[in-house]
Design an enzyme around this catalytic site. Structure first.
Site, PDB file in Angstrom:
ATOM      1  N   CYS A   2     -51.487 -15.336  21.131  1.00 53.43           N
ATOM      2  CA  CYS A   2     -52.876 -15.419  21.611  1.00 53.43           C
ATOM      3  C   CYS A   2     -53.548 -14.042  21.571  1.00 53.43           C
ATOM      4  O   CYS A   2     -52.907 -13.017  21.529  1.00 53.43           O
ATOM      5  CB  CYS A   2     -52.896 -15.922  23.050  1.00 53.43           C
ATOM      6  SG  CYS A   2     -52.054 -17.490  23.258  1.00 53.43           S
ATOM      7  N   ARG A  27     -53.716 -12.760  14.219  1.00 53.61           N
ATOM      8  CA  ARG A  27     -52.591 -13.147  15.091  1.00 53.61           C
ATOM      9  C   ARG A  27     -52.323 -14.639  15.015  1.00 53.61           C
ATOM     10  O   ARG A  27     -51.309 -15.120  15.522  1.00 53.61           O
ATOM     11  CB  ARG A  27     -52.897 -12.754  16.546  1.00 53.61           C
ATOM     12  CG  ARG A  27     -53.068 -11.273  16.775  1.00 53.61           C
ATOM     13  CD  ARG A  27     -53.753 -10.990  18.100  1.00 53.61           C
ATOM     14  NE  ARG A  27     -52.908 -11.234  19.253  1.00 53.61           N
ATOM     15  CZ  ARG A  27     -52.109 -10.311  19.812  1.00 53.61           C
ATOM     16  NH1 ARG A  27     -52.050  -9.110  19.290  1.00 53.61           N
ATOM     17  NH2 ARG A  27     -51.386 -10.576  20.867  1.00 53.61           N
ATOM     18  N   TRP A  73     -52.847 -19.397  20.602  1.00 55.62           N
ATOM     19  CA  TRP A  73     -51.763 -19.867  19.734  1.00 55.62           C
ATOM     20  C   TRP A  73     -50.909 -20.766  20.623  1.00 55.62           C
ATOM     21  O   TRP A  73     -50.224 -20.269  21.548  1.00 55.62           O
ATOM     22  CB  TRP A  73     -50.950 -18.699  19.193  1.00 55.62           C
ATOM     23  CG  TRP A  73     -49.665 -19.102  18.560  1.00 55.62           C
ATOM     24  CD1 TRP A  73     -48.438 -19.209  19.157  1.00 55.62           C
ATOM     25  CD2 TRP A  73     -49.448 -19.533  17.200  1.00 55.62           C
ATOM     26  NE1 TRP A  73     -47.476 -19.653  18.269  1.00 55.62           N
ATOM     27  CE2 TRP A  73     -48.068 -19.851  17.074  1.00 55.62           C
ATOM     28  CE3 TRP A  73     -50.274 -19.663  16.100  1.00 55.62           C
ATOM     29  CZ2 TRP A  73     -47.521 -20.295  15.861  1.00 55.62           C
ATOM     30  CZ3 TRP A  73     -49.716 -20.105  14.901  1.00 55.62           C
ATOM     31  CH2 TRP A  73     -48.370 -20.415  14.790  1.00 55.62           C
ATOM     32  N   ASN A  99     -51.949 -14.515  27.533  1.00 60.06           N
ATOM     33  CA  ASN A  99     -51.068 -14.491  26.364  1.00 60.06           C
ATOM     34  C   ASN A  99     -49.653 -14.359  26.912  1.00 60.06           C
ATOM     35  O   ASN A  99     -49.357 -13.451  27.678  1.00 60.06           O
ATOM     36  CB  ASN A  99     -51.383 -13.311  25.440  1.00 60.06           C
ATOM     37  CG  ASN A  99     -50.411 -13.254  24.267  1.00 60.06           C
ATOM     38  OD1 ASN A  99     -49.865 -14.282  23.849  1.00 60.06           O
ATOM     39  ND2 ASN A  99     -50.152 -12.057  23.756  1.00 60.06           N
ATOM     40  N   GLY A 100     -48.786 -15.311  26.541  1.00 56.17           N
ATOM     41  CA  GLY A 100     -47.405 -15.244  27.020  1.00 56.17           C
ATOM     42  C   GLY A 100     -46.896 -16.635  27.357  1.00 56.17           C
ATOM     43  O   GLY A 100     -47.511 -17.643  27.026  1.00 56.17           O
ATOM     44  N   GLU A 483     -29.515 -17.008   3.255  1.00 54.08           N
ATOM     45  CA  GLU A 483     -30.785 -16.420   3.710  1.00 54.08           C
ATOM     46  C   GLU A 483     -30.918 -14.996   3.186  1.00 54.08           C
ATOM     47  O   GLU A 483     -31.990 -14.578   2.756  1.00 54.08           O
ATOM     48  CB  GLU A 483     -30.857 -16.453   5.233  1.00 54.08           C
ATOM     49  CG  GLU A 483     -32.049 -15.748   5.848  1.00 54.08           C
ATOM     50  CD  GLU A 483     -33.408 -16.243   5.367  1.00 54.08           C
ATOM     51  OE1 GLU A 483     -33.468 -17.298   4.705  1.00 54.08           O
ATOM     52  OE2 GLU A 483     -34.395 -15.545   5.606  1.00 54.08           O
ATOM     53  N   LYS A 487     -34.082 -13.737   0.749  1.00 54.08           N
ATOM     54  CA  LYS A 487     -34.982 -12.629   1.113  1.00 54.08           C
ATOM     55  C   LYS A 487     -35.134 -11.653  -0.043  1.00 54.08           C
ATOM     56  O   LYS A 487     -36.233 -11.208  -0.353  1.00 54.08           O
ATOM     57  CB  LYS A 487     -34.451 -11.913   2.366  1.00 54.08           C
ATOM     58  CG  LYS A 487     -34.733 -12.660   3.636  1.00 54.08           C
ATOM     59  CD  LYS A 487     -36.203 -12.611   3.986  1.00 54.08           C
ATOM     60  CE  LYS A 487     -36.801 -13.799   4.678  1.00 54.08           C
ATOM     61  NZ  LYS A 487     -36.613 -15.099   4.139  1.00 54.08           N
ATOM     62  N   GLU A 490     -37.185 -13.327  -2.844  1.00 58.21           N
ATOM     63  CA  GLU A 490     -38.610 -13.650  -2.643  1.00 58.21           C
ATOM     64  C   GLU A 490     -39.478 -12.430  -2.390  1.00 58.21           C
ATOM     65  O   GLU A 490     -40.671 -12.474  -2.651  1.00 58.21           O
ATOM     66  CB  GLU A 490     -38.777 -14.695  -1.543  1.00 58.21           C
ATOM     67  CG  GLU A 490     -38.334 -14.305  -0.167  1.00 58.21           C
ATOM     68  CD  GLU A 490     -38.593 -15.440   0.828  1.00 58.21           C
ATOM     69  OE1 GLU A 490     -39.418 -16.320   0.582  1.00 58.21           O
ATOM     70  OE2 GLU A 490     -37.937 -15.443   1.877  1.00 58.21           O
ATOM     71  N   HIS A 506     -13.531 -18.794  -9.146  1.00 57.45           N
ATOM     72  CA  HIS A 506     -13.586 -20.009  -9.989  1.00 57.45           C
ATOM     73  C   HIS A 506     -14.720 -19.927 -10.998  1.00 57.45           C
ATOM     74  O   HIS A 506     -15.381 -20.924 -11.291  1.00 57.45           O
ATOM     75  CB  HIS A 506     -13.744 -21.235  -9.080  1.00 57.45           C
ATOM     76  CG  HIS A 506     -12.592 -21.418  -8.157  1.00 57.45           C
ATOM     77  ND1 HIS A 506     -11.355 -21.861  -8.570  1.00 57.45           N
ATOM     78  CD2 HIS A 506     -12.462 -21.150  -6.833  1.00 57.45           C
ATOM     79  CE1 HIS A 506     -10.523 -21.883  -7.547  1.00 57.45           C
ATOM     80  NE2 HIS A 506     -11.168 -21.470  -6.473  1.00 57.45           N
ATOM     81  N   LYS A 605     -47.208 -19.621   2.166  1.00 58.14           N
ATOM     82  CA  LYS A 605     -46.581 -19.636   3.494  1.00 58.14           C
ATOM     83  C   LYS A 605     -46.210 -21.053   3.905  1.00 58.14           C
ATOM     84  O   LYS A 605     -45.222 -21.274   4.557  1.00 58.14           O
ATOM     85  CB  LYS A 605     -47.521 -19.034   4.543  1.00 58.14           C
ATOM     86  CG  LYS A 605     -46.891 -18.887   5.927  1.00 58.14           C
ATOM     87  CD  LYS A 605     -45.659 -18.003   5.899  1.00 58.14           C
ATOM     88  CE  LYS A 605     -44.928 -17.981   7.220  1.00 58.14           C
ATOM     89  NZ  LYS A 605     -43.632 -17.281   7.137  1.00 58.14           N
TER      90      LYS A 605
END
Ligand code: AGP
Length: 610
Positions: A2, A27, A73, A99-100, A483, A487, A490, A506, A605
């Protein structure tokens, strides 16, 4: 997360608040609102973009020189007009923005309802303003009421508070969520972040945790929790707007990597209250009875989210002994999967809009399966269509490459795995208490890994010219290697291949030659010796080995060319720590190669097409 802006001075507040909120749009938000005092507090708020708010403001002239504004948010309660901030008390004499995350909001809400307070929204924030109102009725003093309220609140907050009966001041308070005070001439500001007020002043006070500020047109008084006045140094901002939106970080991705300790804390602690020996999974019912009806679990997602599915599979099968299939959504629905009412499907999605994952969810629901979603964007399509949702509380992830959302998804997997294990009596109360203790330690352990950032940057520069990179591991390490390789692909555009360490011989080992780079993940100790054998095999064929290992390992540095150590933790949670060096390694290689870290070529995204 937020955005908050507050103004008190001799200019019209509305344009200052709106422009300040616009500078915080990066944000991420899903609704917005303002409260402005002019004989009384007038509030306008709406779901959607700031342009919606401006349209509403065009129809009502909100005049006045003191006000607070907010971009929300969503964390508790869908994006909607009523859930938007500012929130008011029932007599509209107090307005508050936040915010929180208020972790104990349900307990406080029940207490306030018992005292005759009625609530309009689903938010934790409305509890805060009603709590201030409750205490204001006793003391008739806004500052006292705010102090009494924040003493009761557990969790994170940045508050801006405005009161009809004391219209000569704004009150600001913070704990864990950022809040600054802008120092003007004949006017002063509060804001979540520097960009919101940079046009008006470069002189600010940085509020620290558990500090409270009383902001008037002429004065700013900052106090601690005992109301002792704190003499703060003025911080002069030298950043430009763009840098300020990244809070001084060079890229959103780096900022989001560093937000992970807080994200992990925000995602875990509201579900792991210390006063009950159980996990509270919001509204998800995963009782023994429900689980006894389940004979198979699918975990379905795309990309990075799908790799948390591999971790979830490993944990749930090892703990609960229920078969788990982890699959990528783009393949899943074309396999004619066997789905029925005895199937539990877990879908994972940061955006909550990924087309393939949504399609998998719909297929499962159509077959009678129960679907739990792990989602970051509140009110997104996947969160709404699933039977249950366990929100990751990572805040908006701006960089296309996922970092903090992945870590938050892992936290959600840990919670689900432990919950299932407890309900099926595979995890005892004592074991749960030990696991909870370790989960509470994760944020500070992530901090310790982040402290190695400079060393990891040096390693990135050392290996920046690698052409083919292998990431290898066994068990949980293999899932994490997926992962790590993604990274590097990408954001650094380097070909990187994750491989089960035991499978290299193998075939793929034929690719190993002098100076090939191999990242060896060895934190999953149950298979450590076998992974080390595989590392030795590639080392003997000329590869350079960068190992990621647990602190206290005294042999790996004799085998690998370089080692990054991560703190020891319960074997279930090594993934989250082991992945941090992978994020930083890929980030610094991408920066070194001059790529657009936050917006890599060809990527989106949210992939809302099949
Ligand atoms: C993550 O680094 C990638 N950008 C991508 O793999 C992403 O995880 C995938 O597209 C799934 O997105 P979602 O989590 O929003 O469903």
């Amino acid at each position: 997360m937020c955005g908050i802006v507050g103004y008190i001075g001799n200019q019209e507040a509305a344009p200052i608040l709106i422009k300040g909120l616009k500078s915080l749009e990066y944000r991420g938000y899903d609704s917005a609102g303002v409260s402005i005092y002019n004989d009384k507090i007038n509030s306008v708020k709406t779901k959607g973009r700031l342009s919606n708010l401006e349209k509403k403001l065009d129809t009502v002239s909100l005049n006045g020189c003191i006000g607070i504004g907010h971009t929300r948010w969503a964390t508790h309660g869908e994006p909607s007009d009523v859930n938007s901030h500012p929130h008011m008390n029932s007599t509209s004499t107090i307005s508050l923005v936040h915010n929180g995350i208020i972790e104990n909001y349900m307990v406080l809400k029940e207490e306030l309802e018992a005292n005759g307070h009625n609530f309009l929204s689903e938010t934790d924030t409305e509890v805060a303003v009603q709590l201030v109102d409750y205490y204001y009725k006793q003391s008739n003093n806004l500052l006292d009421a705010v102090y009494k309220a924040i003493e009761r609140i557990e969790g994170s907050y940045a508050f801006g508070v405005l009161c009809n009966d004391e219209p000569d001041k704004l009150i600001a308070a913070r704990k864990d969520s950022p809040l600054i005070i802008g120092i003007g001439e004949g006017e002063n500001f509060i804001a979540s972040d520097i960009p919101a007020i940079l046009e008006h002043t470069r002189d600010i006070y940085l509020l620290e945790d558990k500090e409270v500020a009383v902001v008037t047109t002429e004065d700013i008084t900052i106090m601690d929790m005992n109301k002792n006045i704190i003499n703060k140094e003025v911080f002069n901002v030298t950043w430009d707007i763009c840098a300020a939106q990244k809070e001084g970080y060079d890229h959103y991705m780096l900022k989001e990597i560093y937000e992970q300790p807080k994200v992990i804390k925000d995602t875990l602690t509201p579900r792991l209250p210390l006063d009950v020996n159980n996990i509270t999974l919001d509204n998800i019912t995963l009782t023994k009875e429900v689980l006894r009806n389940i004979n198979k679990i699918y975990i379905v997602a795309c990309g990075t989210a799908s790799y948390t599915g591999l971790v979830g599979k490993f944990l749930i099968e090892k703990i609960a002994r229920i078969p788990v299939v982890a699959d990528v959504a783009s393949e899943f629905r074309y396999k004619e999967p066997i789905l029925d009412e005895k199937t539990l499907m877990i879908v994972v999605s940061q955006s909550g809009e990924t087309a393939d994952t949504l399609a998998a969810l719909r297929l499962a629901k159509k077959a009678g399966a129960h679907v739990i979603s792990i989602v970051n964007v509140v009110g997104s399509t996947i969160s709404r269509e699933a039977d249950d949702v366990l929100y990751t509380l990572a805040g908006p992830e701006i960089a296309v490459a996922s970092t903090k959302a992945y870590s938050a998804q892992l936290c959600a997997m840990y919670l689900l795995s432990i919950k299932i294990g407890m309900e099926l009596e595979k995890i005892s109360q004592e074991e749960f208490i030990e696991l909870r203790k370790e989960l509470y330690l994760l944020p500070e352990k992530v901090e310790k890994v982040l402290e190695q950032s400079d060393a990891i940057k040096k390693l990135a520069n050392k290996y920046i010219n690698s052409k083919n990179v292998f990431y290898i591991g066994r068990g949980l390490d293999f899932a994490v290697s997926m992962e790590g390789a993604l990274k590097l692909k990408e954001i650094a555009y380097l070909h990187a291949e994750p491989y089960a360490a035991g499978e290299l011989k193998h075939g793929p080992i034929a690719l190993i030659e002098d100076n090939s780079l191999l990242v060896g993940l060895t934190a999953y100790e149950q298979l450590y010796e076998k992974t080390v054998s595989n590392i030795k095999e590639v080392k003997a064929r000329g590869a350079n080995v960068l190992a990621i290992a647990l602190e206290g390992n005294t042999e790996i540095d004799k085998i690998a060319n370089d080692v990054i150590y991560v703190p020891r933790t319960h074997w279930m949670f090594t993934s989250i720590l082991e992945n941090i060096p992978q994020q930083l390694f890929a980030y610094y290689i991408s920066v070194g190669l001059g790529h657009d870290v936050d917006k890599p070529r060809n990527l989106a995204k949210s992939v809302t097409v099949e």
